[in-house]
Design an enzyme around this catalytic site. Structure first.
Site, PDB file in Angstrom:
ATOM      1  N   SER A  57       6.227 -11.774   0.517  1.00 36.60           N
ATOM      2  CA  SER A  57       5.271 -12.689  -0.101  1.00 36.60           C
ATOM      3  C   SER A  57       5.477 -14.116   0.389  1.00 36.60           C
ATOM      4  CB  SER A  57       5.390 -12.623  -1.629  1.00 36.60           C
ATOM      5  OG  SER A  57       4.949 -11.356  -2.095  1.00 36.60           O
ATOM      6  N   GLY A  88      -3.105  -6.072   1.002  1.00 37.11           N
ATOM      7  CA  GLY A  88      -3.954  -6.733   0.017  1.00 37.11           C
ATOM      8  C   GLY A  88      -3.775  -8.245   0.057  1.00 37.11           C
ATOM      9  N   ARG A  93      -9.540  -1.233  -2.737  1.00 35.83           N
ATOM     10  CA  ARG A  93      -8.901  -2.157  -3.699  1.00 35.83           C
ATOM     11  C   ARG A  93      -9.872  -3.299  -3.993  1.00 35.83           C
ATOM     12  NH1 ARG A  93      -2.938  -3.341  -1.614  1.00 35.83           N
ATOM     13  NH2 ARG A  93      -2.838  -4.500  -3.589  1.00 35.83           N
ATOM     14  N   SER A 137      -3.467 -11.715  -8.856  1.00 35.41           N
ATOM     15  CA  SER A 137      -3.164 -13.139  -8.652  1.00 35.41           C
ATOM     16  C   SER A 137      -3.486 -13.568  -7.224  1.00 35.41           C
ATOM     17  CB  SER A 137      -1.679 -13.394  -8.922  1.00 35.41           C
ATOM     18  OG  SER A 137      -0.891 -12.792  -7.887  1.00 35.41           O
ATOM     19  N   SER A 197       1.107 -11.704 -13.008  1.00 37.70           N
ATOM     20  CA  SER A 197       1.775 -11.955 -11.720  1.00 37.70           C
ATOM     21  C   SER A 197       1.895 -13.459 -11.488  1.00 37.70           C
ATOM     22  CB  SER A 197       1.004 -11.311 -10.556  1.00 37.70           C
ATOM     23  OG  SER A 197       1.255  -9.936 -10.500  1.00 37.70           O
ATOM     24  N   ASP A 221       5.583  -5.103  -8.900  1.00 43.51           N
ATOM     25  CA  ASP A 221       6.191  -4.322  -7.825  1.00 43.51           C
ATOM     26  C   ASP A 221       7.529  -3.705  -8.211  1.00 43.51           C
ATOM     27  OD1 ASP A 221       5.000  -6.424  -5.064  1.00 43.51           O
ATOM     28  OD2 ASP A 221       3.970  -5.076  -6.453  1.00 43.51           O
ATOM     29  N   ARG A 261      -0.114   3.492  -9.011  1.00 44.25           N
ATOM     30  CA  ARG A 261       1.350   3.520  -9.122  1.00 44.25           C
ATOM     31  C   ARG A 261       1.829   4.023 -10.477  1.00 44.25           C
ATOM     32  NH1 ARG A 261       3.111  -1.813  -5.705  1.00 44.25           N
ATOM     33  NH2 ARG A 261       3.097  -0.761  -3.661  1.00 44.25           N
ATOM     34  N   ARG A 296       6.483   1.693  -1.973  1.00 43.10           N
ATOM     35  CA  ARG A 296       7.378   1.470  -3.114  1.00 43.10           C
ATOM     36  C   ARG A 296       7.687   2.772  -3.834  1.00 43.10           C
ATOM     37  NH1 ARG A 296       8.417  -3.781  -2.864  1.00 43.10           N
ATOM     38  NH2 ARG A 296       6.726  -5.074  -2.066  1.00 43.10           N
TER      39      ARG A 296
END
Ligand SMILES: O=C(O)C1=C[C@@H](OP(=O)(O)O)[C@@H](O)[C@H](O)C1
Ligand SMILES: C=C(OP(=O)(O)O)C(=O)O
Length: 421
Positions: free
Chosen positions: A22, A91, A119, A162, A189, A302, A333, A375
């Site tokens: 990030s 994303g 998404r 976010s 987030s 995450d 997820r 993940r």
């Protein structure tokens, strides 16, 4: 589709997690908007970081990677007026670049792969057209934008992603006049927006936080800088969990006062009952008896897969809530975390915005579908350490999205894996 088979065991040793994905996205994009040369290091290439690098190159920025040091010259960004931006499955790249390309008045076609085309981008389809940007799409990707973004008031929800707020915070300072962002629902987030504001300040860009959003002065100029990228807390959490689940792990390069929201991992593993401690800038996590807890995941999306795996081996019942947004990541997820845990004999139920996990002493061996989600694959590898027999994980190539060296690091710490042909 590649797969690995993990032999149960324990991880032990010292590791430096890769640079924060990030933070790297943000530094690369900020550098691309400077009329001058910035340096960013260390940089670890992953599919997502490659997507952002290629995106700024598509816009005309010059980015040169030598070893783990990146040099970016943004002097010619926006020189290309009609571009295609392949966001791959990132994303962040997609949501950050849409308003930035619009601020440059660039005609841009955004494409992507995997689950990215599905998404959400509807927030931009609502808020950009009234401010000068024509958006053409069938609802997802490909998306074509045309027109120069105009200053204005951008009203959008704070609990879908976010990343929409981050994208606008990068773009709006470039416009001639002041703009406002008004959040119509509470921000989730939030740590990621903190990261954005922190990085923008490193490039000389000021935004003002308001009770209901942000005020962004126009006419600002990004100033070149030399950015150090700290270690990634989201990736660190997988190995902290290995420490909590029977191992003895020490991690270097993490900042205790990081802007990364996932720094909360250190506190959460302590609350599970692991022995977590800082010494000389190194974070250690060792196994102890683990106990359930209540987790609000609103700002740490995450971490949910690996926190759920930890809960599957902690006494009692752990509830994770505030996680509805996990359904729109690289996989649903909540569903794929539940499937991972139950495939290994664990107890996990999902509800609309979270999970309830009842811990047991050991998981069973078996096979886990990585669901094309990096993940989920990494969480499954850590879960396998505490299985009664080997675990085969399908689709392990998805770790290339964020952490290509994950399995090498796993082996470095004593993990026993077999790469299956
Ligand atoms: O801004 C960012 O760097 C990110 C924001 C988060 O997404 P949401 O804000 O959609 O939760 C997170 O899931 C993603 O991995 C990275
Ligand atoms: C969801 C993730 O990233 P992105 O939103 O950038 O695809 C992630 O890294 O888990």
């Amino acid at each position: 589709m590649s797969s690995v088979t993990v032999t149960p065991g324990r991880l032990e040793g010292t590791l430096t997690p890769p640079p924060s994905k990030s933070a790297a996205h943000r530094a690369i994009l900020g550098a691309a908007l400077c009329k001058g040369i910035s340096t960013i290091s260390p940089i670890a290439l992953s599919d997502d970081i490659t997507a952002t690098l290629e995106a700024i190159r598509s816009l005309g920025a010059v980015a040169t990677l030598k070893g783990d040091a990146l040099t970016v010259d943004g002097s010619h960004t926006f020189s290309r007026r009609d571009v295609t931006i392949d966001c791959m499955e990132s994303g962040s790249t997609l949501r950050f670049l849409i308003p930035v390309a619009a601020a440059g008045g660039v005609s841009a076609e955004f494409v992507g792969r995997g689950r990215l085309p599905e998404r959400p981008i509807g927030i931009y389809l609502d808020c950009l057209p009234p401010c000068g940007v024509q958006c053409t799409t069938q609802g997802g990707l490909p998306l074509h934008i045309q027109g120069k973004l105009q200053p204005g008031v951008f009203s959008l929800p704070g609990d879908v992603s976010s990343q929409f707020i981050t994208g606008l915070l990068y773009a709006l300072p470039l416009l001639e006049e002041e703009s406002r962002i008004v959040l119509t629902t509470p921000l989730q987030s939030a740590g990621y927006v903190d990261m954005t504001i922190h990085t923008l300040a490193q490039f000389g860009i000021a935004v003002e936080q308001l009770p209901d959003g942000y005020r962004i002065p126009g006419g600002q100029q990004y100033q070149p800088n030399n950015i150090q990228v700290e270690a990634d807390w989201s990736q660190a959490a997988f190995f902290l969990a290995a420490g909590a689940l029977g191992g003895d792990i020490t991690l270097e390069g993490l900042l205790p006062l990081s802007a990364q929201g996932d720094r909360e991992a250190a506190h959460l593993f302590t609350r599970y009952g692991a022995l977590v401690s800082w010494s000389q800038g190194k974070l250690s996590c060792r196994s102890k008896f683990l106990c359930h807890q209540e987790i609000d995941a609103s700002d740490i999306p995450d971490l949910v897969p690996i926190l759920a795996v930890t809960a599957a081996l902690a006494s009692g019942e752990t509830r994770i809530s505030g996680a509805a947004r996990l359904r729109i990541k690289e996989s649903d997820r909540l569903a794929t975390t539940q499937a991972l845990i139950t495939a290994l004999g664990g107890h996990c139920r999902q509800f609309h915005d979270g999970l309830v996990i009842r811990g047991i002493p050991a998981l069973s061996g078996g096979q886990v579908d990585g669901a094309g989600d990096h993940r989920i694959v990494m969480a499954a590898a850590i879960a396998a350490l505490r299985a009664s027999s080997p675990v085969t994980i399908l689709g392990t190539e998805s770790v290339n999205k964020s952490y290509p060296a994950f399995f090498e690091d796993f082996k470095t710490l004593g993990g026993q894996i077999q790469f299956n042909p």
